[in-house]
Design a protein around this motif. Structure first.
Motif, PDB file in Angstrom:
ATOM      1  N   GLY A  46      22.584  17.022  95.498  1.00  0.00           N
ATOM      2  CA  GLY A  46      22.638  18.414  96.152  1.00  0.00           C
ATOM      3  C   GLY A  46      22.848  18.463  97.573  1.00  0.00           C
ATOM      4  N   SER A  47      23.158  17.018  98.234  1.00  0.00           N
ATOM      5  CA  SER A  47      23.285  16.985  99.486  1.00  0.00           C
ATOM      6  C   SER A  47      24.608  16.990  99.965  1.00  0.00           C
ATOM      7  N   LEU A  48      25.177  17.276 101.116  1.00  0.00           N
ATOM      8  CA  LEU A  48      26.370  17.339 101.695  1.00  0.00           C
ATOM      9  C   LEU A  48      26.425  16.145 102.840  1.00  0.00           C
ATOM     10  N   VAL A  49      27.147  15.120 102.618  1.00  0.00           N
ATOM     11  CA  VAL A  49      27.434  14.125 103.397  1.00  0.00           C
ATOM     12  C   VAL A  49      28.596  14.149 104.078  1.00  0.00           C
ATOM     13  N   GLY A  50      28.671  13.835 105.316  1.00  0.00           N
ATOM     14  CA  GLY A  50      30.140  13.438 106.085  1.00  0.00           C
ATOM     15  C   GLY A  50      30.311  11.825 106.071  1.00  0.00           C
ATOM     16  N   VAL A  51      31.780  11.827 106.027  1.00  0.00           N
ATOM     17  CA  VAL A  51      32.229  10.392 106.127  1.00  0.00           C
ATOM     18  C   VAL A  51      33.026  10.275 107.691  1.00  0.00           C
ATOM     19  N   GLU A 181      33.563  22.308  86.319  1.00  0.00           N
ATOM     20  CA  GLU A 181      32.168  21.911  86.252  1.00  0.00           C
ATOM     21  C   GLU A 181      31.894  20.636  87.022  1.00  0.00           C
ATOM     22  N   SER A 182      32.594  20.601  88.293  1.00  0.00           N
ATOM     23  CA  SER A 182      32.507  19.447  89.071  1.00  0.00           C
ATOM     24  C   SER A 182      31.069  19.636  89.916  1.00  0.00           C
ATOM     25  N   SER A 183      30.202  18.516  89.582  1.00  0.00           N
ATOM     26  CA  SER A 183      28.981  18.393  90.016  1.00  0.00           C
ATOM     27  C   SER A 183      28.843  17.601  91.463  1.00  0.00           C
ATOM     28  N   ILE A 184      29.901  16.818  91.664  1.00  0.00           N
ATOM     29  CA  ILE A 184      30.088  16.085  92.597  1.00  0.00           C
ATOM     30  C   ILE A 184      31.557  16.091  93.171  1.00  0.00           C
ATOM     31  N   VAL A 185      31.895  16.678  94.479  1.00  0.00           N
ATOM     32  CA  VAL A 185      33.081  17.076  95.207  1.00  0.00           C
ATOM     33  C   VAL A 185      33.138  16.213  96.476  1.00  0.00           C
ATOM     34  N   LEU A 186      34.428  15.662  96.219  1.00  0.00           N
ATOM     35  CA  LEU A 186      34.794  14.863  97.483  1.00  0.00           C
ATOM     36  C   LEU A 186      35.880  15.699  98.044  1.00  0.00           C
ATOM     37  N   LEU A 187      35.695  16.124  99.210  1.00  0.00           N
ATOM     38  CA  LEU A 187      36.466  16.897 100.367  1.00  0.00           C
ATOM     39  C   LEU A 187      37.111  16.049 101.188  1.00  0.00           C
ATOM     40  N   ASP A 188      38.508  15.876 101.123  1.00  0.00           N
ATOM     41  CA  ASP A 188      39.179  15.105 101.924  1.00  0.00           C
ATOM     42  C   ASP A 188      39.907  15.791 103.391  1.00  0.00           C
ATOM     43  N   MET A 209      30.066  27.107  98.242  1.00  0.00           N
ATOM     44  CA  MET A 209      30.092  26.250  97.053  1.00  0.00           C
ATOM     45  C   MET A 209      28.805  25.380  96.904  1.00  0.00           C
ATOM     46  N   GLN A 210      28.459  24.886  97.800  1.00  0.00           N
ATOM     47  CA  GLN A 210      27.186  24.206  97.636  1.00  0.00           C
ATOM     48  C   GLN A 210      26.084  25.055  97.211  1.00  0.00           C
ATOM     49  N   ARG A 211      25.638  26.117  97.644  1.00  0.00           N
ATOM     50  CA  ARG A 211      24.817  27.265  97.206  1.00  0.00           C
ATOM     51  C   ARG A 211      24.918  27.318  95.905  1.00  0.00           C
ATOM     52  N   GLU A 212      26.348  27.983  95.469  1.00  0.00           N
ATOM     53  CA  GLU A 212      26.424  28.443  94.152  1.00  0.00           C
ATOM     54  C   GLU A 212      26.361  27.374  93.061  1.00  0.00           C
ATOM     55  N   LYS A 213      26.766  26.268  93.246  1.00  0.00           N
ATOM     56  CA  LYS A 213      26.983  25.281  92.133  1.00  0.00           C
ATOM     57  C   LYS A 213      26.017  24.132  92.339  1.00  0.00           C
ATOM     58  N   GLY A 214      25.107  24.129  93.501  1.00  0.00           N
ATOM     59  CA  GLY A 214      24.173  23.071  93.829  1.00  0.00           C
ATOM     60  C   GLY A 214      24.798  21.775  93.560  1.00  0.00           C
ATOM     61  N   CYS A 215      26.039  21.883  93.924  1.00  0.00           N
ATOM     62  CA  CYS A 215      26.700  20.362  93.806  1.00  0.00           C
ATOM     63  C   CYS A 215      26.399  19.346  95.069  1.00  0.00           C
ATOM     64  N   THR A 216      26.893  18.185  94.927  1.00  0.00           N
ATOM     65  CA  THR A 216      26.788  17.181  95.779  1.00  0.00           C
ATOM     66  C   THR A 216      28.200  17.012  96.360  1.00  0.00           C
TER      67      THR A 216
END
Length: 272
Positions: A46-51, A181-188, A209-216
């Motif tokens: 459920g976190s949002l991590v930057g690279v 149904e993506s629970s983990i999303v990579l945003l490039d 997107m993070q709020r609605e899906k609770g995704c990482t």
């Protein structure tokens, strides 16, 4: 050319919320050149991590390995405690891994609604064929319309995806991901090529997107000021490895990171 990479501080655990995505000792060599070296990353649920990292640090290559477009020469990619290092791209998608690319990956000759509806019908167990769209009143269509509303594109539902602005294409990609149904999303680089006026709306779309899906979410972005105000943790890549992983404030204060960006520190093997 080979140089020594300075040691990074220990990577913080993601223990309390679990770690749906773990990168363990990841390495990639191509033609004798080291592209990725001993990459370790533990992403909390459920976190949002930057690279971040200088050009050529290996950020997009890391995403390519995680998403299955490239195979590592060492290490593992673990998704929800399942080793997916050798899994195919479709298998990773079925396991809940979604990704956007630096350039929009949509069907330009389909409408905005049809792009999202296609993802929705697959998510609901239907056909993925472009020739078998559901009726305009079925569950997949309703799901797609709801996601377009989330990203503010309902009024453009009948526009051709190839005709909308670059910023709106980025929003459409997020709507497509929301319909899966993506629970983990990579945003490039989701902000790449987006006009300054569209950036605040796109940032809010990512938060939605993070709020609605609770995704990482794992996100590469060159707009450092935007990224630092959005993410919880930041991983810094430098010559194919991660030299720091911490909160945005601590990353900005980290002398090792400052050295890497100013080019005054030692470096590792060239990365792509």
């Amino acid at each position: 050319m080979s140089k020594t990479v300075p040691s990074a501080p220990p990577v913080a655990d993601a223990a309390r919320r679990g770690s749906p995505l773990r990168i363990e000792g990841l390495g990639l060599q191509i033609g004798g050149a080291t592209i990725l070296k001993d990459v370790e990353l533990d992403i909390a649920a459920g976190s949002l991590v930057g690279v971040i990292g200088p050009n050529g640090a290996g950020k997009t290559t890391l995403f390519n390995v995680i998403s299955g477009l490239m195979k590592p020469t060492s290490g593992r990619v673990v998704l929800d405690d399942r080793d997916i290092t050798t899994a195919s791209v479709p298998a990773r998608a079925r396991a809940g891994l979604g990704r956007t690319f630096q350039t929009a990956s949509l069907f330009p000759k389909l409408t905005v609604l049809e792009n999202v509806r296609l993802a929705a019908q697959v998510s609901l167990g239907g056909s993925g064929s472009l020739l078998r769209f559901p009726r305009r009143t079925d569950a997949a269509t309703e799901l797609a319309l709801g996601k377009l509303d989330v990203v503010g594109l309902s009024h453009m539902r009948d526009a051709m995806a190839g005709d909308i602005s670059h910023g709106d294409k980025r929003k459409l990609e997020i709507a497509v991901l929301l319909a899966t149904e993506s629970s983990i999303v990579l945003l490039d680089e989701p902000m790449a090529g987006v006009g300054s006026g569209d950036v605040p709306g796109l940032v809010e779309n990512i938060r939605a997107m993070q709020r609605e899906k609770g995704c990482t979410l794992l996100m590469v972005e060159h707009h450092i000021d935007v990224l630092m105000g959005l993410v919880e943790k930041v991983a810094v890549m430098y010559f194919g490895t991660i030299i720091a992983y911490d909160t945005p404030q601590r990353i900005m204060e980290n002398p090792l990171v400052q050295s890497a960006y100013l080019g005054t520190g030692s470096a590792g093997t060239e990365a792509a």
